[in-house]
Design an enzyme around this catalytic site. Structure first.
Site, PDB file in Angstrom:
ATOM      1  N   TYR A  12       0.758  -1.236  -0.147  1.00  0.00           N
ATOM      2  CA  TYR A  12       0.261   0.067  -0.136  1.00  0.00           C
ATOM      3  C   TYR A  12       0.887   1.474  -0.060  1.00  0.00           C
ATOM      4  O   TYR A  12       0.378   2.309  -0.582  1.00  0.00           O
ATOM      5  CB  TYR A  12      -0.788   0.147   1.258  1.00  0.00           C
ATOM      6  CG  TYR A  12      -1.999  -1.003   0.977  1.00  0.00           C
ATOM      7  CD1 TYR A  12      -3.411  -0.385   0.456  1.00  0.00           C
ATOM      8  CD2 TYR A  12      -2.037  -2.264   1.267  1.00  0.00           C
ATOM      9  CE1 TYR A  12      -4.587  -1.327   0.054  1.00  0.00           C
ATOM     10  CE2 TYR A  12      -3.360  -3.210   1.124  1.00  0.00           C
ATOM     11  CZ  TYR A  12      -4.420  -2.466   0.510  1.00  0.00           C
ATOM     12  OH  TYR A  12      -5.231  -3.397   0.211  1.00  0.00           O
ATOM     13  N   PHE A 162       3.396   9.614   5.065  1.00  0.00           N
ATOM     14  CA  PHE A 162       2.349  10.060   5.679  1.00  0.00           C
ATOM     15  C   PHE A 162       0.906   9.878   4.824  1.00  0.00           C
ATOM     16  O   PHE A 162      -0.121  10.353   5.325  1.00  0.00           O
ATOM     17  CB  PHE A 162       2.727  11.601   6.130  1.00  0.00           C
ATOM     18  CG  PHE A 162       3.731  11.982   7.253  1.00  0.00           C
ATOM     19  CD1 PHE A 162       3.610  11.625   8.438  1.00  0.00           C
ATOM     20  CD2 PHE A 162       4.975  12.255   6.717  1.00  0.00           C
ATOM     21  CE1 PHE A 162       4.575  11.649   9.358  1.00  0.00           C
ATOM     22  CE2 PHE A 162       5.811  12.547   7.545  1.00  0.00           C
ATOM     23  CZ  PHE A 162       5.773  12.180   9.104  1.00  0.00           C
ATOM     24  N   CYS A 276      -2.142   0.468  10.640  1.00  0.00           N
ATOM     25  CA  CYS A 276      -1.032   1.370  11.348  1.00  0.00           C
ATOM     26  C   CYS A 276      -1.066   1.921  12.834  1.00  0.00           C
ATOM     27  O   CYS A 276      -0.407   1.918  13.721  1.00  0.00           O
ATOM     28  CB  CYS A 276      -0.387   2.330  10.478  1.00  0.00           C
ATOM     29  SG  CYS A 276       0.324   1.639   8.983  1.00  0.00           S
ATOM     30  N   PHE A 338     -11.825  -0.593   6.259  1.00  0.00           N
ATOM     31  CA  PHE A 338     -11.482  -0.043   7.650  1.00  0.00           C
ATOM     32  C   PHE A 338     -11.796   1.546   7.433  1.00  0.00           C
ATOM     33  O   PHE A 338     -11.953   2.346   8.208  1.00  0.00           O
ATOM     34  CB  PHE A 338     -10.146  -0.124   8.227  1.00  0.00           C
ATOM     35  CG  PHE A 338      -8.866   0.599   7.399  1.00  0.00           C
ATOM     36  CD1 PHE A 338      -8.380   0.210   6.235  1.00  0.00           C
ATOM     37  CD2 PHE A 338      -8.465   2.021   8.031  1.00  0.00           C
ATOM     38  CE1 PHE A 338      -7.478   1.206   5.679  1.00  0.00           C
ATOM     39  CE2 PHE A 338      -7.533   2.585   7.432  1.00  0.00           C
ATOM     40  CZ  PHE A 338      -6.994   2.284   6.333  1.00  0.00           C
TER      41      PHE A 338
HETATM   42  P1  NAD Z   1       2.018  -4.107   2.909  1.00  0.00           P
HETATM   43  O1  NAD Z   1       1.947  -5.482   3.598  1.00  0.00           O
HETATM   44  O2  NAD Z   1       0.827  -3.780   1.888  1.00  0.00           O
HETATM   45  O3  NAD Z   1       3.418  -4.418   1.796  1.00  0.00           O
HETATM   46  C1  NAD Z   1       4.438  -4.777   2.357  1.00  0.00           C
HETATM   47  C2  NAD Z   1       5.050  -5.625   1.159  1.00  0.00           C
HETATM   48  O4  NAD Z   1       6.552  -6.028   1.374  1.00  0.00           O
HETATM   49  C3  NAD Z   1       4.354  -7.015   1.236  1.00  0.00           C
HETATM   50  O5  NAD Z   1       3.763  -6.950  -0.289  1.00  0.00           O
HETATM   51  C4  NAD Z   1       5.450  -7.986   1.203  1.00  0.00           C
HETATM   52  O6  NAD Z   1       5.251  -9.261   0.452  1.00  0.00           O
HETATM   53  C5  NAD Z   1       6.639  -7.226   1.154  1.00  0.00           C
HETATM   54  N1  NAD Z   1       7.882  -7.773   1.502  1.00  0.00           N
HETATM   55  C6  NAD Z   1       8.121  -8.109   2.755  1.00  0.00           C
HETATM   56  N2  NAD Z   1       9.272  -8.657   2.869  1.00  0.00           N
HETATM   57  C7  NAD Z   1      10.196  -8.560   1.861  1.00  0.00           C
HETATM   58  C8  NAD Z   1      11.253  -8.867   1.434  1.00  0.00           C
HETATM   59  N3  NAD Z   1      12.121  -9.179   2.287  1.00  0.00           N
HETATM   60  N4  NAD Z   1      11.641  -8.736  -0.064  1.00  0.00           N
HETATM   61  C9  NAD Z   1      10.742  -8.343  -0.696  1.00  0.00           C
HETATM   62  N5  NAD Z   1       9.336  -7.965  -0.476  1.00  0.00           N
HETATM   63  C10 NAD Z   1       9.098  -8.082   0.853  1.00  0.00           C
HETATM   64  O7  NAD Z   1       2.277  -2.886   3.981  1.00  0.00           O
HETATM   65  P2  NAD Z   1       2.310  -1.381   3.719  1.00  0.00           P
HETATM   66  O8  NAD Z   1       0.869  -1.190   4.047  1.00  0.00           O
HETATM   67  O9  NAD Z   1       2.848  -1.052   2.534  1.00  0.00           O
HETATM   68  O10 NAD Z   1       3.120  -0.814   4.832  1.00  0.00           O
HETATM   69  C11 NAD Z   1       4.649  -0.921   4.583  1.00  0.00           C
HETATM   70  C12 NAD Z   1       5.169  -0.056   5.778  1.00  0.00           C
HETATM   71  O11 NAD Z   1       4.672   1.366   5.496  1.00  0.00           O
HETATM   72  C13 NAD Z   1       4.873  -0.174   7.031  1.00  0.00           C
HETATM   73  O12 NAD Z   1       5.998  -0.120   7.976  1.00  0.00           O
HETATM   74  C14 NAD Z   1       3.901   0.620   7.441  1.00  0.00           C
HETATM   75  O13 NAD Z   1       3.655   0.903   8.762  1.00  0.00           O
HETATM   76  C15 NAD Z   1       3.884   1.787   6.655  1.00  0.00           C
HETATM   77  N6  NAD Z   1       3.102   2.749   6.407  1.00  0.00           N
HETATM   78  C16 NAD Z   1       1.979   2.304   5.787  1.00  0.00           C
HETATM   79  C17 NAD Z   1       0.931   3.379   5.342  1.00  0.00           C
HETATM   80  C18 NAD Z   1      -0.458   2.789   4.861  1.00  0.00           C
HETATM   81  O14 NAD Z   1      -1.191   3.559   4.666  1.00  0.00           O
HETATM   82  N7  NAD Z   1      -0.754   1.207   4.432  1.00  0.00           N
HETATM   83  C19 NAD Z   1       1.323   4.581   5.438  1.00  0.00           C
HETATM   84  C20 NAD Z   1       2.236   4.794   6.024  1.00  0.00           C
HETATM   85  C21 NAD Z   1       3.325   4.034   6.523  1.00  0.00           C
HETATM   86  C1  UGA Z   2      -3.276   6.911   9.106  1.00  0.00           C
HETATM   87  C2  UGA Z   2      -2.764   8.275   8.965  1.00  0.00           C
HETATM   88  O1  UGA Z   2      -3.788   9.491   8.607  1.00  0.00           O
HETATM   89  C3  UGA Z   2      -1.491   8.725   7.593  1.00  0.00           C
HETATM   90  O2  UGA Z   2      -1.156   9.980   7.749  1.00  0.00           O
HETATM   91  C4  UGA Z   2      -0.490   7.482   7.976  1.00  0.00           C
HETATM   92  O3  UGA Z   2       0.317   7.756   6.973  1.00  0.00           O
HETATM   93  C5  UGA Z   2      -1.074   6.312   7.682  1.00  0.00           C
HETATM   94  O4  UGA Z   2      -2.001   5.805   8.931  1.00  0.00           O
HETATM   95  C6  UGA Z   2       0.066   4.969   8.181  1.00  0.00           C
HETATM   96  O5  UGA Z   2       1.025   5.356   9.038  1.00  0.00           O
HETATM   97  O6  UGA Z   2      -0.512   3.990   7.714  1.00  0.00           O
HETATM   98  P1  UGA Z   2      -4.925   5.589   7.386  1.00  0.00           P
HETATM   99  O7  UGA Z   2      -4.765   4.521   8.514  1.00  0.00           O
HETATM  100  O8  UGA Z   2      -4.556   5.003   5.831  1.00  0.00           O
HETATM  101  O9  UGA Z   2      -3.974   6.570   7.472  1.00  0.00           O
HETATM  102  O10 UGA Z   2      -6.377   6.384   7.223  1.00  0.00           O
HETATM  103  P2  UGA Z   2      -6.990   7.478   7.993  1.00  0.00           P
HETATM  104  O11 UGA Z   2      -7.621   8.417   7.344  1.00  0.00           O
HETATM  105  O12 UGA Z   2      -6.061   8.037   9.144  1.00  0.00           O
HETATM  106  O13 UGA Z   2      -8.163   6.669   9.073  1.00  0.00           O
HETATM  107  C7  UGA Z   2      -7.770   5.581  10.043  1.00  0.00           C
HETATM  108  C8  UGA Z   2      -8.833   5.221  10.799  1.00  0.00           C
HETATM  109  O14 UGA Z   2      -9.523   5.964  11.738  1.00  0.00           O
HETATM  110  C9  UGA Z   2     -10.114   4.784   9.770  1.00  0.00           C
HETATM  111  O15 UGA Z   2     -10.726   3.604  10.377  1.00  0.00           O
HETATM  112  C10 UGA Z   2     -10.945   5.941   9.973  1.00  0.00           C
HETATM  113  O16 UGA Z   2     -12.300   5.587   9.760  1.00  0.00           O
HETATM  114  C11 UGA Z   2     -10.867   6.306  11.418  1.00  0.00           C
HETATM  115  N1  UGA Z   2     -11.222   7.761  11.522  1.00  0.00           N
HETATM  116  C12 UGA Z   2     -10.505   8.597  11.019  1.00  0.00           C
HETATM  117  C13 UGA Z   2     -12.105   7.968  12.386  1.00  0.00           C
HETATM  118  O17 UGA Z   2     -12.850   7.205  12.946  1.00  0.00           O
HETATM  119  N2  UGA Z   2     -12.596   9.470  12.423  1.00  0.00           N
HETATM  120  C14 UGA Z   2     -11.971  10.299  11.973  1.00  0.00           C
HETATM  121  O18 UGA Z   2     -12.158  11.578  12.252  1.00  0.00           O
HETATM  122  C15 UGA Z   2     -10.783  10.287  11.188  1.00  0.00           C
END
Ligand code: NAD
Ligand code: UGA
Length: 462
Positions: A12, A162, A276, A338
């Site tokens: 993601y 972020f 997260c 979510f």
């Molecule tokens: P995700 O699970 O969607 O993707 C991670 C990918 O990494 C998977 O497809 C997995 O197969 C791959 N992977 C794992 N180990 C590997 C390896 N050794 N070699 C190659 N590929 C490998 O996770 P995500 O949601 O993208 O989150 C990644 C990081 O970013 C986390 O630390 C998360 O906290 C952070 N983050 C996520 C979000 C979000 O909105 N999802 C936002 C900000 C930060």
């Molecule tokens: C959140 C942060 O907003 C991002 O800045 C960050 O990069 C990310 O986590 C991450 O590190 O993974 P995300 O979880 O994708 O992003 O979505 P949000 O919009 O933050 O919503 C999180 C949860 O809170 C959802 O379930 C949403 O429905 C809930 N929420 C959000 C509420 O219930 N009320 C609100 O006012 C806002």
């Protein structure tokens, strides 16, 4: 100048982030690699609508850059070898074993990446932490790279992401800020500048913030903790509103107009989900505890306690309202993701509400516009491994919302999908068993309209 970027992790974060870098910087070759062959195959699907992540605007960006300077591959070694800059964007879930179980971030995937980079790299590289990591992780990565590498030089940067799901592309196009942490040495500052130059192709310079590595790592955990805290704060008051006759939407509006408080992130809900918030707060709590800062740890842990309470309280209210039993009753979930505009279900409140209702032998039917049946079944199977619930097979997933609501005793709104507001609620009411209940966990629907039709309507916080 950077010519070749590799990103390990096509999830993601890695997928959308790299797609935008590739689109904005056509002169940089960007290769996103992953061990997961199915995921890479989906990113390469000839029909760009089949890419593995649903995110508004993403398919357009991928369509423009893919095959030009954006590539998806399972050949991790090759991409590492060719890159000047390597982003690590792998998952960092909560540990499920050993020391720190249930709290600390599991860094095994990060360490594997570091070891692989060390093994493969034959020339100097900048390694960028894109994953969310505990403060001081960069020093562990540095040690692994220096002790197991081939004598080449590495600079480690922290560049946390972020973006929020559902608005990832808009967030990446116009971020509130880009944060880059690096060493205070001359080489460290040079590496920071190299990454600044990449973002500067589309992000105004005054929005690119540079710090030391530790501040950058800690700021990411802090930002998520503050955001989640706001949701738990308003959710805690939603319960008090229900007791006192105050309306949580009115309270949120009234306090949000204070410019010091601000209006965003004050929407009361059935509880925050996503991969997260919980993980990162637990990690923060664990770090505070490991430094002996117990008051700090307890303070942040309360955000999670409140969130768990909110999910449980929503389920309990459904059971109580349905005359203290849901055994054999049909409860339709509108929404499983979510939040809206994503197909991600990780830690979705819906899963936990389902858990509580299934324990009481309810029959659950689910409709979600973007989440696949396979994903819902996967979530339920996962639940079955962790709780007493053995009847996950009693959950039915439907493709049509009106079908899903037919003969239901109650509807629970778990995700704030816009389309739910446009439904013909009279038609839904006509197909339901009476009395017909709606439990709105998102404050999404119009109370007076639903009550006029005949529904008994409950919304969080009013
Ligand atoms: P995700 O699970 O969607 O993707 C991670 C990918 O990494 C998977 O497809 C997995 O197969 C791959 N992977 C794992 N180990 C590997 C390896 N050794 N070699 C190659 N590929 C490998 O996770 P995500 O949601 O993208 O989150 C990644 C990081 O970013 C986390 O630390 C998360 O906290 C952070 N983050 C996520 C979000 C979000 O909105 N999802 C936002 C900000 C930060
Ligand atoms: C959140 C942060 O907003 C991002 O800045 C960050 O990069 C990310 O986590 C991450 O590190 O993974 P995300 O979880 O994708 O992003 O979505 P949000 O919009 O933050 O919503 C999180 C949860 O809170 C959802 O379930 C949403 O429905 C809930 N929420 C959000 C509420 O219930 N009320 C609100 O006012 C806002």
């Amino acid at each position: 100048m950077i010519k070749n970027i590799c990103c390990i992790g096509a999830g993601y974060v890695g997928g959308p982030t790299m797609a935008v870098i590739a689109q904005k910087c056509p002169h940089i070759k960007v290769t996103v690699v992953d061990l997961n062959e199915n995921r890479i195959a989906a990113w390469n699907d000839a029909d760009v609508e089949n890419i593995p992540i649903y995110e508004p605007g993403l398919s357009t960006v991928v369509a423009e850059a893919r095959g030009r300077n954006l590539f998806f591959s399972t050949d991790v070694d090759k991409a590492i070898d060719e890159a000047d800059m390597i982003f690590i964007s792998v998952n960092t879930p909560t540990k499920t074993y050993g020391v720190g179980k249930g709290m600390a971030a599991d860094l095994k995937y990060i360490e594997l990446c570091a070891r692989q980079i060390a093994r493969v790299a034959k020339n100097d590289k900048i390694v960028v932490e894109k994953s969310t990591l505990p403060v001081r992780t960069a020093s562990a990565i540095k040690e692994i790279l220096e002790h197991t590498g081939n004598g080449v030089q590495f600079q480690i940067l922290s560049n946390p992401e972020f973006l929020a799901e559902g608005t990832a592309i808009a967030d990446l196009f116009a971020p509130d800020r880009v944060l880059i942490g690096g060493d205070t040495t001359v080489e460290g500052q040079k590496a920071i500048q190299t990454l600044v130059d990449v973002y500067a192709h589309w992000v105004p310079k005054d929005k690119i913030l540079t710090t030391n590595v530790w501040s950058s790592e800690l700021s990411k955990l802090t930002a998520n903790a503050f955001l989640a805290q706001r949701v738990s704060s308003i959710n805690s008051l939603s319960e008090l509103c229900e007791k006192t006759g105050a309306d949580v939407n009115e309270v949120a509006k009234a306090i949000g107009l204070d410019s010091r408080i601000g209006s965003k992130f004050l929407k009361a809900s059935v509880g925050f989900g996503g991969s997260c918030f919980q993980k990162d707060i637990l990690n923060l709590v664990y770090i505070a505890k490991s430094y002996g800062l117990h008051e700090v740890a307890d303070y942040w842990e309360q955000v999670i306690i409140m969130n768990d309470h909110q999910k449980r309280r929503f389920a309990t209210n459904i059971i109580k309202t349905l005359y203290n039993t849901v055994s054999g009753k049909n409860i339709t979930f509108l929404g499983w993701a979510f939040k809206k505009d994503t197909n991600d279900t990780r830690e979705s409140a819906a899963i936990y509400v389902a858990d509580d209702l299934l324990s009481e032998q309810a029959i659950i039917r689910v409709y979600d516009p973007k989440v696949s049946e396979d994903q819902i079944q996967y979530d339920l199977n996962y639940l079955a491994t962790r709780s007493s619930v053995q009847n996950a097979q009693g959950v039915q997933v439907l493709q049509d919302p009106y079908e899903a609501c037919k003969d239901a005793h109650a509807i629970a709104v778990l995700t704030e999908w816009d389309e739910f507001k446009t439904y013909d609620w009279q038609r839904i009411y006509d197909g339901m068993l009476k009395p017909a209940f709606v439990f709105d966990g998102r404050n999404l629907l119009n109370r007076s309209e639903l009550e006029a039709i005949g529904f008994t309507y409950y919304a969080i916080g009013n």
